[in-house]
Motif scaffolding. Structure first.
Motif, short mmCIF file in Angstrom:
data_model
loop_
_atom_site.label_atom_id
_atom_site.label_comp_id
_atom_site.label_asym_id
_atom_site.label_seq_id
_atom_site.Cartn_x
_atom_site.Cartn_y
_atom_site.Cartn_z
N GLY A 1 0.99 -1.37 0.55
CA GLY A 1 0.36 -0.06 0.28
C GLY A 1 0.88 1.51 0.00
O GLY A 1 0.32 2.21 -0.28
N GLU A 2 2.03 1.41 0.89
CA GLU A 2 2.35 2.42 0.51
C GLU A 2 3.88 1.86 -0.93
O GLU A 2 4.83 3.68 -1.14
CB GLU A 2 4.41 1.85 2.40
N GLY A 3 3.88 1.75 -1.68
CA GLY A 3 4.12 1.59 -2.82
C GLY A 3 5.78 0.96 -3.08
O GLY A 3 6.29 0.66 -3.60
N GLU A 4 6.28 0.36 -2.43
CA GLU A 4 7.18 -1.02 -1.43
C GLU A 4 7.49 -2.14 -2.20
O GLU A 4 8.44 -2.31 -2.53
CB GLU A 4 7.93 -0.94 0.44
N ARG A 5 6.54 -2.60 -2.92
CA ARG A 5 6.19 -3.90 -3.82
C ARG A 5 4.99 -3.83 -3.93
O ARG A 5 4.52 -3.41 -4.13
CB ARG A 5 6.30 -4.70 -2.47
N GLU A 6 5.34 -4.49 -5.14
CA GLU A 6 4.15 -4.95 -5.59
C GLU A 6 3.60 -6.48 -5.47
O GLU A 6 3.67 -7.10 -4.63
CB GLU A 6 4.37 -5.61 -7.29
N ALA A 7 2.50 -5.87 -5.93
CA ALA A 7 1.83 -7.02 -5.40
C ALA A 7 1.61 -8.54 -5.67
O ALA A 7 2.33 -8.73 -6.96
CB ALA A 7 -0.41 -7.11 -5.42
N GLY A 8 1.97 -8.96 -4.66
CA GLY A 8 2.12 -10.69 -5.35
C GLY A 8 3.47 -11.17 -4.80
O GLY A 8 4.37 -12.23 -4.80
N ASP A 9 4.44 -10.04 -4.80
CA ASP A 9 5.56 -9.87 -4.47
C ASP A 9 6.51 -9.69 -3.23
O ASP A 9 6.60 -9.07 -2.72
CB ASP A 9 6.88 -8.95 -5.24
N TYR A 10 7.11 -11.61 -2.73
CA TYR A 10 7.32 -11.46 -1.63
C TYR A 10 8.81 -11.56 -1.17
O TYR A 10 8.98 -12.09 -0.28
CB TYR A 10 6.84 -12.63 -0.88
N GLY A 11 9.24 -10.90 -2.53
CA GLY A 11 11.40 -11.42 -2.33
C GLY A 11 11.62 -12.46 -2.11
O GLY A 11 12.92 -12.49 -1.45
N LEU A 12 10.98 -13.82 -2.75
CA LEU A 12 11.12 -14.99 -2.64
C LEU A 12 12.29 -15.21 -3.70
O LEU A 12 11.46 -15.40 -5.11
CB LEU A 12 10.51 -15.95 -2.33
#
Length: 110
Positions: free
Chosen positions: A95-106
């Motif tokens: 929500g704060e724009g730090e990541r895309e939906a579904g992207d958990y950094g794995l």
């Protein structure tokens, strides 16, 4: 980009569009894992005589036995804890724009 929204929810609730994407991806992944778990019980069981193939011959009976004896409740507890500790901060970061939906950094597969 594939846009499938027959009810027009993304237009009606514009601020929740990221949340809708996150939920759709999350539920799809959960459904895939659930199918794999359902299939796996035909080949692998928990250790112990209580859950052996002799005492529980098929998958549907295994589900019912796990509900009666308690391991399903523990599974629900761990999934709920995962949702609180991992998913909630991830959605807030989205929500704060730090990541895309579904992207958990794995990045196991590149």
């Amino acid at each position: 980009e594939f846009k499938f929204d027959p009810l027009g929810l993304s237009e009606t609730y514009e601020p929740f569009q990221g949340w809708f994407r996150e939920c759709e991806l999350r539920h799809g992944r959960t459904a895939m894992l659930a199918v794999m778990g359902f299939i796996a019980t035909d080949f692998v069981r928990l250790p112990g005589d209580m859950y052996s193939f002799e005492s529980i011959p098929n998958t549907i009976d295994a589900h019912d036995a796990l509900l009666k004896t308690g391991p399903m409740y523990q599974l629900a507890l761990w999934i709920g804890l995962f949702d609180i500790l991992v998913t909630a901060p991830a959605v807030q970061a989205m929500g704060e724009g730090e990541r895309e939906a579904g992207d958990y950094g794995l990045t196991w597969f590149g």
